[in-house]
Design a protein around this motif. Structure first.
Motif, PDB file in Angstrom:
ATOM      1  N   THR A 130       0.805  -1.219   0.000  1.00 58.26           N
ATOM      2  CA  THR A 130       0.000   0.000   0.000  1.00 58.26           C
ATOM      3  C   THR A 130       0.839   1.271   0.000  1.00 58.26           C
ATOM      4  O   THR A 130       0.291   2.365  -0.164  1.00 58.26           O
ATOM      5  N   MET A 131       2.147   1.131   0.180  1.00 59.64           N
ATOM      6  CA  MET A 131       3.000   2.320   0.147  1.00 59.64           C
ATOM      7  C   MET A 131       4.435   1.917  -0.169  1.00 59.64           C
ATOM      8  O   MET A 131       4.930   0.909   0.341  1.00 59.64           O
ATOM      9  N   LEU A 132       5.100   2.710  -1.028  1.00 61.31           N
ATOM     10  CA  LEU A 132       6.517   2.545  -1.318  1.00 61.31           C
ATOM     11  C   LEU A 132       7.213   3.866  -1.016  1.00 61.31           C
ATOM     12  O   LEU A 132       6.773   4.919  -1.487  1.00 61.31           O
ATOM     13  N   ASN A 133       8.290   3.787  -0.244  1.00 61.19           N
ATOM     14  CA  ASN A 133       8.955   5.013   0.188  1.00 61.19           C
ATOM     15  C   ASN A 133      10.244   5.316  -0.560  1.00 61.19           C
ATOM     16  O   ASN A 133      10.807   6.399  -0.390  1.00 61.19           O
ATOM     17  N   HIS A 134      10.725   4.363  -1.368  1.00 61.30           N
ATOM     18  CA  HIS A 134      11.991   4.564  -2.072  1.00 61.30           C
ATOM     19  C   HIS A 134      11.887   4.028  -3.486  1.00 61.30           C
ATOM     20  O   HIS A 134      10.939   3.301  -3.826  1.00 61.30           O
ATOM     21  N   GLN A 135      12.875   4.367  -4.274  1.00 63.26           N
ATOM     22  CA  GLN A 135      12.969   3.855  -5.628  1.00 63.26           C
ATOM     23  C   GLN A 135      14.333   3.211  -5.837  1.00 63.26           C
ATOM     24  O   GLN A 135      15.248   3.370  -5.028  1.00 63.26           O
ATOM     25  N   LYS A 136      14.449   2.493  -6.914  1.00 65.99           N
ATOM     26  CA  LYS A 136      15.669   1.754  -7.194  1.00 65.99           C
ATOM     27  C   LYS A 136      16.873   2.687  -7.241  1.00 65.99           C
ATOM     28  O   LYS A 136      16.835   3.742  -7.854  1.00 65.99           O
ATOM     29  N   GLY A 137      17.954   2.282  -6.574  1.00 70.55           N
ATOM     30  CA  GLY A 137      19.187   3.059  -6.546  1.00 70.55           C
ATOM     31  C   GLY A 137      19.345   3.915  -5.314  1.00 70.55           C
ATOM     32  O   GLY A 137      20.449   4.439  -5.068  1.00 70.55           O
ATOM     33  N   ASP A 138      18.277   4.078  -4.512  1.00 71.28           N
ATOM     34  CA  ASP A 138      18.378   4.902  -3.299  1.00 71.28           C
ATOM     35  C   ASP A 138      19.278   4.235  -2.272  1.00 71.28           C
ATOM     36  O   ASP A 138      19.324   2.988  -2.160  1.00 71.28           O
ATOM     37  N   TYR A 139      19.974   5.067  -1.519  1.00 75.98           N
ATOM     38  CA  TYR A 139      20.771   4.569  -0.394  1.00 75.98           C
ATOM     39  C   TYR A 139      19.904   4.640   0.864  1.00 75.98           C
ATOM     40  O   TYR A 139      19.303   5.670   1.167  1.00 75.98           O
ATOM     41  N   VAL A 140      19.797   3.538   1.566  1.00 77.27           N
ATOM     42  CA  VAL A 140      18.939   3.467   2.755  1.00 77.27           C
ATOM     43  C   VAL A 140      19.782   2.986   3.922  1.00 77.27           C
ATOM     44  O   VAL A 140      20.807   2.310   3.751  1.00 77.27           O
ATOM     45  N   GLN A 141      19.316   3.335   5.103  1.00 80.12           N
ATOM     46  CA  GLN A 141      19.993   2.915   6.326  1.00 80.12           C
ATOM     47  C   GLN A 141      19.235   1.769   6.976  1.00 80.12           C
ATOM     48  O   GLN A 141      18.022   1.585   6.768  1.00 80.12           O
ATOM     49  N   GLU A 142      19.930   1.015   7.762  1.00 82.56           N
ATOM     50  CA  GLU A 142      19.320  -0.120   8.451  1.00 82.56           C
ATOM     51  C   GLU A 142      18.162   0.355   9.334  1.00 82.56           C
ATOM     52  O   GLU A 142      18.283   1.325  10.075  1.00 82.56           O
ATOM     53  N   GLY A 143      17.001  -0.324   9.213  1.00 82.33           N
ATOM     54  CA  GLY A 143      15.809   0.027   9.980  1.00 82.33           C
ATOM     55  C   GLY A 143      14.902   1.014   9.290  1.00 82.33           C
ATOM     56  O   GLY A 143      13.807   1.306   9.794  1.00 82.33           O
ATOM     57  N   GLU A 144      15.305   1.525   8.136  1.00 80.82           N
ATOM     58  CA  GLU A 144      14.473   2.495   7.419  1.00 80.82           C
ATOM     59  C   GLU A 144      13.335   1.772   6.695  1.00 80.82           C
ATOM     60  O   GLU A 144      13.525   0.686   6.126  1.00 80.82           O
ATOM     61  N   THR A 145      12.133   2.365   6.695  1.00 80.55           N
ATOM     62  CA  THR A 145      10.961   1.744   6.075  1.00 80.55           C
ATOM     63  C   THR A 145      11.041   1.855   4.558  1.00 80.55           C
ATOM     64  O   THR A 145      11.187   2.949   4.011  1.00 80.55           O
ATOM     65  N   LEU A 146      10.935   0.706   3.905  1.00 77.79           N
ATOM     66  CA  LEU A 146      10.939   0.669   2.452  1.00 77.79           C
ATOM     67  C   LEU A 146       9.523   0.642   1.869  1.00 77.79           C
ATOM     68  O   LEU A 146       9.269   1.216   0.817  1.00 77.79           O
ATOM     69  N   ALA A 147       8.609  -0.035   2.543  1.00 77.06           N
ATOM     70  CA  ALA A 147       7.239  -0.171   2.045  1.00 77.06           C
ATOM     71  C   ALA A 147       6.320  -0.484   3.217  1.00 77.06           C
ATOM     72  O   ALA A 147       6.771  -0.845   4.315  1.00 77.06           O
ATOM     73  N   VAL A 148       5.026  -0.366   2.958  1.00 78.34           N
ATOM     74  CA  VAL A 148       3.997  -0.732   3.940  1.00 78.34           C
ATOM     75  C   VAL A 148       3.186  -1.877   3.350  1.00 78.34           C
ATOM     76  O   VAL A 148       2.696  -1.785   2.219  1.00 78.34           O
ATOM     77  N   LEU A 149       3.074  -2.950   4.115  1.00 78.18           N
ATOM     78  CA  LEU A 149       2.359  -4.145   3.682  1.00 78.18           C
ATOM     79  C   LEU A 149       1.105  -4.321   4.531  1.00 78.18           C
ATOM     80  O   LEU A 149       1.173  -4.398   5.755  1.00 78.18           O
ATOM     81  N   SER A 150      -0.057  -4.363   3.858  1.00 77.56           N
ATOM     82  CA  SER A 150      -1.331  -4.571   4.562  1.00 77.56           C
ATOM     83  C   SER A 150      -1.687  -6.047   4.537  1.00 77.56           C
ATOM     84  O   SER A 150      -1.702  -6.675   3.468  1.00 77.56           O
ATOM     85  N   ASN A 151      -1.957  -6.601   5.701  1.00 80.27           N
ATOM     86  CA  ASN A 151      -2.327  -8.014   5.820  1.00 80.27           C
ATOM     87  C   ASN A 151      -3.726  -8.224   5.256  1.00 80.27           C
ATOM     88  O   ASN A 151      -4.709  -7.680   5.779  1.00 80.27           O
ATOM     89  N   LYS A 152      -3.832  -9.032   4.202  1.00 83.36           N
ATOM     90  CA  LYS A 152      -5.132  -9.206   3.546  1.00 83.36           C
ATOM     91  C   LYS A 152      -6.146  -9.921   4.444  1.00 83.36           C
ATOM     92  O   LYS A 152      -7.359  -9.775   4.265  1.00 83.36           O
ATOM     93  N   ASN A 153      -5.670 -10.702   5.411  1.00 83.80           N
ATOM     94  CA  ASN A 153      -6.586 -11.404   6.322  1.00 83.80           C
ATOM     95  C   ASN A 153      -7.129 -10.504   7.423  1.00 83.80           C
ATOM     96  O   ASN A 153      -7.958 -10.943   8.217  1.00 83.80           O
ATOM     97  N   SER A 154      -6.637  -9.267   7.477  1.00 82.38           N
ATOM     98  CA  SER A 154      -7.109  -8.347   8.518  1.00 82.38           C
ATOM     99  C   SER A 154      -8.156  -7.372   7.985  1.00 82.38           C
ATOM    100  O   SER A 154      -8.475  -6.390   8.649  1.00 82.38           O
ATOM    101  N   LEU A 155      -8.713  -7.657   6.788  1.00 83.53           N
ATOM    102  CA  LEU A 155      -9.723  -6.762   6.213  1.00 83.53           C
ATOM    103  C   LEU A 155     -10.993  -6.772   7.058  1.00 83.53           C
ATOM    104  O   LEU A 155     -11.537  -7.829   7.383  1.00 83.53           O
ATOM    105  N   VAL A 156     -11.472  -5.601   7.415  1.00 82.06           N
ATOM    106  CA  VAL A 156     -12.729  -5.436   8.143  1.00 82.06           C
ATOM    107  C   VAL A 156     -13.451  -4.226   7.571  1.00 82.06           C
ATOM    108  O   VAL A 156     -12.916  -3.484   6.751  1.00 82.06           O
ATOM    109  N   PHE A 157     -14.687  -4.041   8.019  1.00 83.74           N
ATOM    110  CA  PHE A 157     -15.432  -2.811   7.725  1.00 83.74           C
ATOM    111  C   PHE A 157     -15.626  -2.063   9.036  1.00 83.74           C
ATOM    112  O   PHE A 157     -16.009  -2.664  10.053  1.00 83.74           O
ATOM    113  N   LEU A 158     -15.353  -0.779   9.011  1.00 87.03           N
ATOM    114  CA  LEU A 158     -15.487   0.062  10.197  1.00 87.03           C
ATOM    115  C   LEU A 158     -16.807   0.817  10.122  1.00 87.03           C
ATOM    116  O   LEU A 158     -17.088   1.510   9.148  1.00 87.03           O
ATOM    117  N   LEU A 159     -17.609   0.666  11.163  1.00 89.19           N
ATOM    118  CA  LEU A 159     -18.941   1.251  11.220  1.00 89.19           C
ATOM    119  C   LEU A 159     -18.988   2.283  12.342  1.00 89.19           C
ATOM    120  O   LEU A 159     -18.767   1.943  13.510  1.00 89.19           O
TER     121      LEU A 159
END
Length: 307
Positions: A130-159
């Protein structure tokens, strides 16, 4: 002269007889015309429920950050935003800055060393990017977020339910969701969250679903909830219940015998469009009511039951 008088008297009696006969025919005709042909029905018993429709939006409760495990350059990206991934799938490849600078020189000097400096980052679970924070060739540090992954089994509807309606909603366990494309989903309403929106004064409920296919986040569906339920209620068909123009007075035409219907005021309960709940008075099981032909009937109207 006497003969003339007799003729005049005979002519007058004839006119009088004709007038009386015509009046009798008119009275008979009026009596027939006042008998309105109707169909009748009986009161029934059934469970009556009224519903409330509220909007619910889809969301993923569990989202995880895919992070870099070393300092280095983003050598390869194997996913894009919106891609579905499975657990263990390689998402990114990182190469250390040393390996980026030296290349394969070390391997050429000592093939047994097997140095590459490449680190693969895999998905911990199945889901959607659901989110990408970098592109190919970027220099990143250890622990830096590269992407956000949504668990498909956690889908709910909020009322979000107005707090004033909470008592009407809290007893619901099964919820019917209508998606914009017409699909119907069965959902299970769980306990509400322990917070209330300070401005809207709504409390959030979670509806868990098992759609069997992917549903995007922030999709708005209509959740139908039971607001009021009356088991084994006394009901009449909707056409048997009449009202005034402002719909604040209701009545039925009840048969006192096979030829007369009387007007009986009633208090209406739940109306589902086909059946109407009668709260009072209490009717007997053998009571008959006018089903059709009741519009405009006066109290103690003369009727004729259709065979």
């Amino acid at each position: 002269m006497k003969k003339l008088i007799k003729n005049i008297m005979g002519f007058g009696l004839g006119l009088l007889w004709m007038a009386c006969g015509t009046q009798q025919k008119d009275e008979v005709s009026d009596a027939i015309e006042l008998q309105t042909p109707v169909e009748v029905t009986h009161a029934g018993h059934q469970d009556m429920m009224s519903y409330v429709d509220l909007n619910a939006s889809s969301a993923f409760l569990e989202k995880s950050n895919v992070k870099a495990n070393i300092n280095g350059y983003l050598r390869d990206m194997k996913v894009n935003i919106g891609d579905a991934v499975y657990g263990g799938q390689v998402l990114f490849s990182l190469v250390t800055k040393e390996a980026q600078a030296i290349g394969n020189s070390i391997n050429r000097l000592d093939p047994g060393f097997k140095f590459s400096g490449i680190s693969n980052i895999r998905a911990a679970q199945s889901g959607f990017i659901t989110m990408l924070n970098h592109q190919k060739g970027d220099y990143v540090q250890e622990g830096e977020t590269l992407a956000v992954l949504s668990n498909k089994n956690s889908l709910v509807f909020l009322l979000d339910v107005p707090y004033a309606m909470r008592k009407n909603v809290i007893n619901n366990t099964e919820v019917l969701l209508s998606l914009p494309d017409g699909e119907k989903l069965n959902g299970r309403l769980t306990i509400p969250l322990a917070t209330v929106d300070s401005i809207a004064q709504t409390q959030r409920f979670i509806i868990r679903v098992s759609p069997g296919h992917s549903i995007p986040e922030n999709l708005v569906a209509v959740a139908r909830l039971i607001s009021v339920a009356h088991p084994n209620a006394v009901t009449l068909p909707k056409s048997a219940v009449l009202s005034n123009e402002t719909e604040d007075e209701f009545w039925v035409m009840k048969l006192s015998n096979d030829s007369i219907a009387v007007k009986v005021p009633v208090k209406k309960g739940i109306d589902d469009g086909k059946q109407v709940e009668i709260l009072n008075p209490v009717f007997a099981a053998n009571d008959r009511f006018v089903l059709t032909g009741n519009y405009g009937l006066a109290d103690t109207a003369k009727i004729k039951i259709k065979k």
